[in-house]
Design an enzyme around this catalytic site. Structure first.
Site, PDB file in Angstrom:
ATOM      1  N   LEU A 291      28.192  22.563 -26.451  1.00  0.00           N
ATOM      2  CA  LEU A 291      28.969  23.222 -27.498  1.00  0.00           C
ATOM      3  C   LEU A 291      28.371  24.558 -27.874  1.00  0.00           C
ATOM      4  O   LEU A 291      27.162  24.771 -27.787  1.00  0.00           O
ATOM      5  CB  LEU A 291      29.159  22.320 -28.714  1.00  0.00           C
ATOM      6  N   HIS A 292      29.243  25.474 -28.256  1.00  0.00           N
ATOM      7  CA  HIS A 292      28.841  26.815 -28.644  1.00  0.00           C
ATOM      8  C   HIS A 292      29.947  27.451 -29.481  1.00  0.00           C
ATOM      9  O   HIS A 292      31.122  27.212 -29.253  1.00  0.00           O
ATOM     10  CB  HIS A 292      28.537  27.686 -27.416  1.00  0.00           C
ATOM     11  N   PHE A 293      29.530  28.196 -30.464  1.00  0.00           N
ATOM     12  CA  PHE A 293      30.451  28.918 -31.335  1.00  0.00           C
ATOM     13  C   PHE A 293      30.607  30.346 -30.821  1.00  0.00           C
ATOM     14  O   PHE A 293      29.647  30.940 -30.336  1.00  0.00           O
ATOM     15  CB  PHE A 293      29.903  28.977 -32.759  1.00  0.00           C
TER      16      PHE A 293
END
Length: 166
Positions: free
Chosen positions: A120-122
């Protein structure tokens, strides 16, 4: 009549070796390749890097060091640091490019549009009124006015200054 749009730096990606591992998995304590990987800041549990294929100049990503695919799997410390880094990134983007807005997003899972679904990454993308021009609408093309390495060299001191004063 269509006109060519030159982007010679894309050849590095086209001809370069493709990673056989997760591009977001960084060695936590080895910083020797940070510039090459476009890493701008390392925290204890998470880091900030530029998106190698940005939607706009200054497109940043915040990710945990740990290879994890879902928000519910993050520890409180990881989530708190990611939140702090999102704030830092928004502050840097505002200083760097004075945008009229910033998109902040997280795509969880392939169906949600995650290009890297297992880590996951923003995303933080600076936006300006009218930045979706005829190029994006008619040609499905985005014009990025500054070379990615040049953008990195401008952003890196902004992060360093915030890190050294905290």
């Amino acid at each position: 009549m269509s006109q060519p749009l030159w982007a010679p730096w894309r050849m590095e990606y086209i001809l370069g070796e493709k990673p056989d591992s997760c591009v977001l998995c960084l060695p936590q304590h080895d910083t020797s390749h940070d510039e090459e990987r476009l890493v701008l800041h390392r925290g204890t549990h998470a880091f900030v890097m530029m998106n190698r294929f940005p939607y706009n100049n200054g497109h940043l990503m915040v990710a945990p060091f740990r290879h994890v695919s879902d928000l519910t799997l993050l520890s409180q410390d990881e989530m708190h640091e990611i939140s702090d880094l999102l704030q830092m990134c928004a502050d840097v983007i505002k200083e760097f490019s004075n945008p009229q807005g910033i998109n902040v997003g997280l795509n969880l899972g392939e169906a949600a549009g995650a290009g890297i679904r297992d880590h996951l990454h923003f995303h933080l993308v600076p936006r300006w009124n009218g930045d979706t021009s005829f190029m994006a609408v008619m040609s499905e093309t985005r014009v990025i006015p500054d070379h990615i390495r040049s953008t990195y060299s401008k952003l890196q001191p902004l992060f360093a200054r915030r890190t050294n004063t905290d």
